[in-house]
Design a protein around this motif. Structure first.
Motif, short mmCIF file in Angstrom:
data_model
loop_
_atom_site.label_atom_id
_atom_site.label_comp_id
_atom_site.label_asym_id
_atom_site.label_seq_id
_atom_site.Cartn_x
_atom_site.Cartn_y
_atom_site.Cartn_z
N TYR A 74 32.55 44.57 43.43
CA TYR A 74 33.55 45.06 42.34
C TYR A 74 33.63 46.77 42.63
CZ TYR A 74 32.96 40.28 41.01
OH TYR A 74 32.76 38.90 40.95
N LEU A 75 32.37 47.26 42.64
CA LEU A 75 32.32 48.56 42.89
C LEU A 75 32.99 49.19 44.07
CD1 LEU A 75 31.24 51.48 41.70
CD2 LEU A 75 28.80 50.81 42.95
N LEU A 76 32.77 48.50 45.19
CA LEU A 76 33.56 48.88 46.39
C LEU A 76 34.83 48.80 46.21
CD1 LEU A 76 30.68 47.23 48.92
CD2 LEU A 76 31.23 49.75 48.46
N VAL A 77 35.43 47.66 45.82
CA VAL A 77 36.75 47.48 45.54
C VAL A 77 37.38 48.68 44.72
CG1 VAL A 77 38.64 46.27 44.21
CG2 VAL A 77 36.86 44.94 45.50
N ASN A 78 36.59 49.33 43.65
CA ASN A 78 37.30 50.29 43.17
C ASN A 78 37.03 51.77 43.67
OD1 ASN A 78 37.90 48.91 40.68
ND2 ASN A 78 35.82 48.95 39.88
N VAL A 79 35.89 51.79 44.49
CA VAL A 79 35.66 52.95 45.34
C VAL A 79 37.01 53.17 46.49
CG1 VAL A 79 34.27 54.00 47.13
CG2 VAL A 79 33.34 53.29 45.05
N PHE A 80 37.10 51.98 46.92
CA PHE A 80 38.16 52.10 48.25
C PHE A 80 39.69 51.95 47.81
CE2 PHE A 80 34.21 51.04 50.56
CZ PHE A 80 34.35 51.90 51.38
N SER A 81 39.72 51.67 46.45
CA SER A 81 41.04 51.83 45.81
C SER A 81 41.28 52.92 44.87
CB SER A 81 41.31 50.65 44.89
OG SER A 81 40.48 50.75 43.78
N PHE A 82 40.17 54.01 45.29
CA PHE A 82 40.11 55.46 44.72
C PHE A 82 40.31 55.19 43.02
CE2 PHE A 82 42.00 55.89 48.84
CZ PHE A 82 41.06 56.98 49.23
N PHE A 83 39.50 54.11 42.38
CA PHE A 83 39.49 53.81 41.31
C PHE A 83 40.69 53.64 40.27
CE2 PHE A 83 35.29 55.46 42.20
CZ PHE A 83 34.37 54.81 41.52
N SER A 84 41.71 52.93 41.20
CA SER A 84 43.08 52.73 40.59
C SER A 84 42.91 51.50 39.86
CB SER A 84 43.96 52.59 41.62
OG SER A 84 45.44 52.15 41.15
N ALA A 85 43.59 51.45 38.53
CA ALA A 85 43.47 50.02 38.06
C ALA A 85 44.81 49.24 38.27
CB ALA A 85 43.36 50.16 36.34
N SER A 86 45.48 49.63 39.40
CA SER A 86 46.61 48.93 39.76
C SER A 86 46.62 47.61 40.52
CB SER A 86 47.67 49.84 40.35
OG SER A 86 48.07 51.01 39.62
N VAL A 87 47.18 46.63 40.50
CA VAL A 87 46.95 45.47 41.27
C VAL A 87 46.89 45.69 42.55
CG1 VAL A 87 48.09 43.08 41.35
CG2 VAL A 87 47.90 43.92 39.45
N THR A 88 47.87 46.29 43.19
CA THR A 88 48.09 46.31 44.47
C THR A 88 46.85 46.88 45.40
OG1 THR A 88 50.57 46.08 44.47
CG2 THR A 88 49.34 46.95 46.70
N PRO A 89 46.50 48.41 44.79
CA PRO A 89 45.49 48.88 45.39
C PRO A 89 44.09 48.32 45.26
CG PRO A 89 46.66 50.54 44.06
CD PRO A 89 47.31 48.99 43.87
N SER A 90 44.01 47.65 44.21
CA SER A 90 42.66 46.92 44.25
C SER A 90 42.70 45.65 45.24
CB SER A 90 42.38 46.34 42.73
OG SER A 90 43.35 45.44 42.33
N GLU A 91 43.93 44.81 45.32
CA GLU A 91 43.72 43.65 46.18
C GLU A 91 43.89 44.22 47.43
OE1 GLU A 91 47.40 41.90 45.07
OE2 GLU A 91 46.57 40.81 43.34
N VAL A 92 44.62 45.35 47.92
CA VAL A 92 44.32 45.86 49.12
C VAL A 92 42.86 46.17 49.74
CG1 VAL A 92 45.06 47.63 50.68
CG2 VAL A 92 46.78 46.43 49.44
#
Length: 396
Positions: A57-75
């Motif tokens: 979960y931390l890495l998902v947020n790191v690589f989505s640049f801590f975006s809380a949007s659906v698409t960046p987190s899923e990508v």
């Protein structure tokens, strides 16, 4: 640039596309990838705390640049899963090349070993008897070496493989520095998903005791396990004691033999639960290739420390699944199944490595060709299973 170096990026893109497609195809209510991306967003916004196994979960947020949007987190999550798949492919390929005594840098050898290691991403159970029920299940009721719908186990795979490989090297020949790497891999496994560590903490010390008795090597090798157990208890406390949802009962780990997961509804009526006599049938066809290899090469297998380590790990993974469960809100999560996936994959991989070595030493004997054909059926089942998910939207 060598032509073979373009394969990992292509595989990464293909796996990314596969996971992202599955994320959209499998309904959200039954899709762990969708849920885990949502958990990461909730952790990013502070709605829920980072759990004991927080790394994905931390890495998902790191690589989505801590975006809380659906698409960046899923990508971001699909990218992490693609990386884990490519890394597992890389590790498998180099193990295969070592056994076949081939230089993986040579293009012809690279394609040969790449094709074989790629097959390990698809190898699957032969779904008998589950496919011959009214619901025609391929996943439910079987002991599968690969899944496509759970992001944490997919990300764990290469790091569990590293821990298995490094610990086996320690069983072969003791090295004090190796204990440090084993400890680091234990901690890494725990913060991704503790599933394989449940097995490792039992199987590894048993083989250590057989190998080194109660000598210094045994106690020094057990020390990383003691530290790992402490962190596992800390993780248990974080997950079960500090994250109780408001107004609901708390979850706990309980002894409950042959528990039926209520989340599956009628699908919970797995062959292994409705009729205990189906357990050996399902297990036999799920692991047909490694079982046949072991039967056809029994004298070698009985003397092989690697086969004993693999077999013991699988048995422990099954016993955990049969007898340990969760209560409370987590009762339907099925978290004590995932170690089976890892250990079943090890069974296939170890048997495959042994068969490749047999091909090198004895050639295309009837036995070797037959076993290779059985392995190919397992791979074909995995390809059919993946296509079936895309067509039906169900991983059952």
């Amino acid at each position: 640039m060598h032509k073979n170096r373009i394969i990992p990026p292509i595989l990464f893109l293909l796996l990314f596309a596969a996971y992202y497609t599955l994320l959209k195809v499998i309904p959200a209510d039954y899709n762990d990838i969708h849920d885990h991306a949502a958990f990461a967003r909730q952790m990013c916004t502070g709605e829920i705390p980072y759990t004991g196994n927080f790394l994905v979960y931390l890495l998902v947020n790191v690589f989505s640049f801590f975006s809380a949007s659906v698409t960046p987190s899923e990508v971001s999550l699909c990218g992490l899963l693609a990386f884990a798949g490519v890394y597992r492919f890389y590790l498998a390929q180099h193990e295969i090349a070592d056994v076949m005594e081939k230089d993986v840098n040579l293009l012809s050898n690279y394609w040969h070993t790449a094709f074989i290691s790629l097959s390990m991403l698809f190898v699957f159970a032969i779904p008998i008897p589950s496919f011959f029920t009214d619901d025609k299940y391929m996943y439910i009721g079987n002991y599968v070496p690969n899944v496509w719908h759970n992001s944490t186990i997919l990300f764990l795979f290469p790091f569990a493989l590293l821990l298995f490989d490094l610990s086996f090297r320690q069983l072969q020949e003791y090295n004090s520095k190796r204990n440090i790497w084993i400890l680091l891999l234990i901690l890494l496994n725990l913060v991704i998903k503790p599933s394989y560590f449940f097995v490792f903490i039992i199987a590894y010390p048993i083989l250590l005791l057989v190998r080194y008795k109660f000598n210094k090597e045994f106690w020094m090798s057990v020390l990383p396990l003691i530290i790992g157990f402490f962190f596992l208890m800390l993780e248990y406390w974080v997950i079960y004691k500090t994250q109780k949802p408001s107004g609901s009962e708390s979850s706990s780990v309980i002894f409950m033999p042959f528990y039926r997961n209520p989340a599956f509804g009628d699908a919970g009526k797995m062959p292994v639960f409705d009729d205990l006599s189906m357990i050996p049938v399902s297990m036999f066809f799920s692991l047909l290739f490694p079982l046949l290899y072991s039967l056809f090469n029994l004298p070698f297998v009985l003397k092989s420390r690697l086969f004993w380590y693999t077999f013991l790990s699988f048995i422990i993974s099954i016993l955990i699944f049969f007898f340990i469960s969760e209560s409370g809100p987590r009762a339907s999560h099925g978290n004590f199944y995932w170690q089976i996936v890892i250990c079943t994959w090890f069974c296939f991989f170890v048997a495959l490595l042994a068969l490749l070595k047999d091909f090198k030493t004895t050639g295309k004997s009837y036995k070797n060709v037959f076993l290779a054909s059985v392995f190919s059926v397992h791979v074909l089942m995995g390809i059919i299973y993946f296509v079936r998910i895309l067509v039906t939207g169900s991983y059952y």
